[in-house]
Scaffold this motif. Structure first.
Motif, mmCIF file in Angstrom:
data_model
loop_
_atom_site.group_PDB
_atom_site.id
_atom_site.type_symbol
_atom_site.label_atom_id
_atom_site.label_comp_id
_atom_site.label_asym_id
_atom_site.label_seq_id
_atom_site.Cartn_x
_atom_site.Cartn_y
_atom_site.Cartn_z
ATOM 1 N N TYR A 104 0.506 -1.238 -10.356
ATOM 2 C CA TYR A 104 -0.869 -1.228 -9.712
ATOM 3 C C TYR A 104 -0.841 0.516 -8.991
ATOM 4 N N SER A 105 0.868 1.013 -9.343
ATOM 5 C CA SER A 105 1.874 2.275 -8.771
ATOM 6 C C SER A 105 1.486 3.138 -9.601
ATOM 7 N N ASN B 104 -3.926 5.946 -8.477
ATOM 8 C CA ASN B 104 -4.145 6.120 -7.154
ATOM 9 C C ASN B 104 -5.228 5.367 -6.175
ATOM 10 N N PRO B 105 -5.399 5.650 -5.163
ATOM 11 C CA PRO B 105 -5.600 5.385 -4.126
ATOM 12 C C PRO B 105 -7.873 5.223 -4.828
ATOM 13 N N LYS C 28 -0.386 3.841 -2.675
ATOM 14 C CA LYS C 28 -1.576 5.017 -2.377
ATOM 15 C C LYS C 28 -1.369 5.773 -1.225
ATOM 16 N N GLY D 158 0.731 -1.452 0.303
ATOM 17 C CA GLY D 158 -0.392 0.044 -0.053
ATOM 18 C C GLY D 158 0.147 0.987 -0.022
#
Length: 185
Positions: free
Chosen positions: A101-102, A105-106, A54, A51
């Protein structure tokens, strides 16, 4: 224009590598600045689901993947290739993709500009060309959904086992070069 290619095959100069290079050569002939990454030769770790990305702008892992992600951010066009191993992209390609995934954004909005052009390239031993096409369609759909990429072409070489055997298929080689030349048309 900048075009970056990614080869998810463990075989350097294998069928997927040859086809990705052919697309890049076509783009280069039209004036694009091209670069290629061989995923198998990269030193990176799969996503750790920590995470960190995020809460921060980047992944916390400091490895070769950062160069690849920067190349994606800077690119106008992307060529992604993987052979099919046991009905799916190679493990190397799948671990590589997980690190995208990076770039999200959240709230699942993209951290990269939309509108990048995408060519998907694959090779497989199974002789039926459309057998694994859904694998590429699903990936292309995700790249469109998450990043607003425009899928320009999907090139599939079927029935190839020996490295670089795809070179004998002049029609597919021409199609790959044309895909590169027409990437921004």
């Amino acid at each position: 224009m900048k075009v970056v290619g990614f080869v998810g095959s463990p075989r350097k100069d294998g069928n997927t590598d040859v086809l990705v290079q052919q697309v890049l050569d076509g783009a280069s002939e039209k004036g694009a600045d091209v670069r290629k990454f061989n995923i198998n030769a990269m030193d990176f770790t799969g996503c750790q689901a920590c995470g960190y990305c995020k809460v921060h702008e980047r992944c916390k892992l400091d490895d070769d993947m950062e160069k690849a992600l920067d190349a994606i951010i800077d690119a106008d066009g992307i060529v992604f290739g993987s052979p099919i191993y046991f009905g799916q992209f190679t493990g190397q390609a799948r671990s590589f993709i997980d690190r995208f995934y990076s770039l999200i954004n959240p709230d699942f909005s993209p951290r990269i500009n939309a509108g990048k052009k995408l060519v998907l390239v694959g090779s497989q031993g199974f002789p039926e060309k459309n057998q694994y096409k859904p694998v590429f369609e699903e990936f292309g759909g995700l790249m469109n959904q998450f990043f607003g990429m425009e899928i320009k072409n999907t090139l599939l070489g079927a029935g190839y086992y020996e490295p670089a055997a795809v070179k004998d298929n002049t029609e597919l080689m021409d199609e790959a070069k044309t895909a590169g030349k027409e990437l921004f048309d």
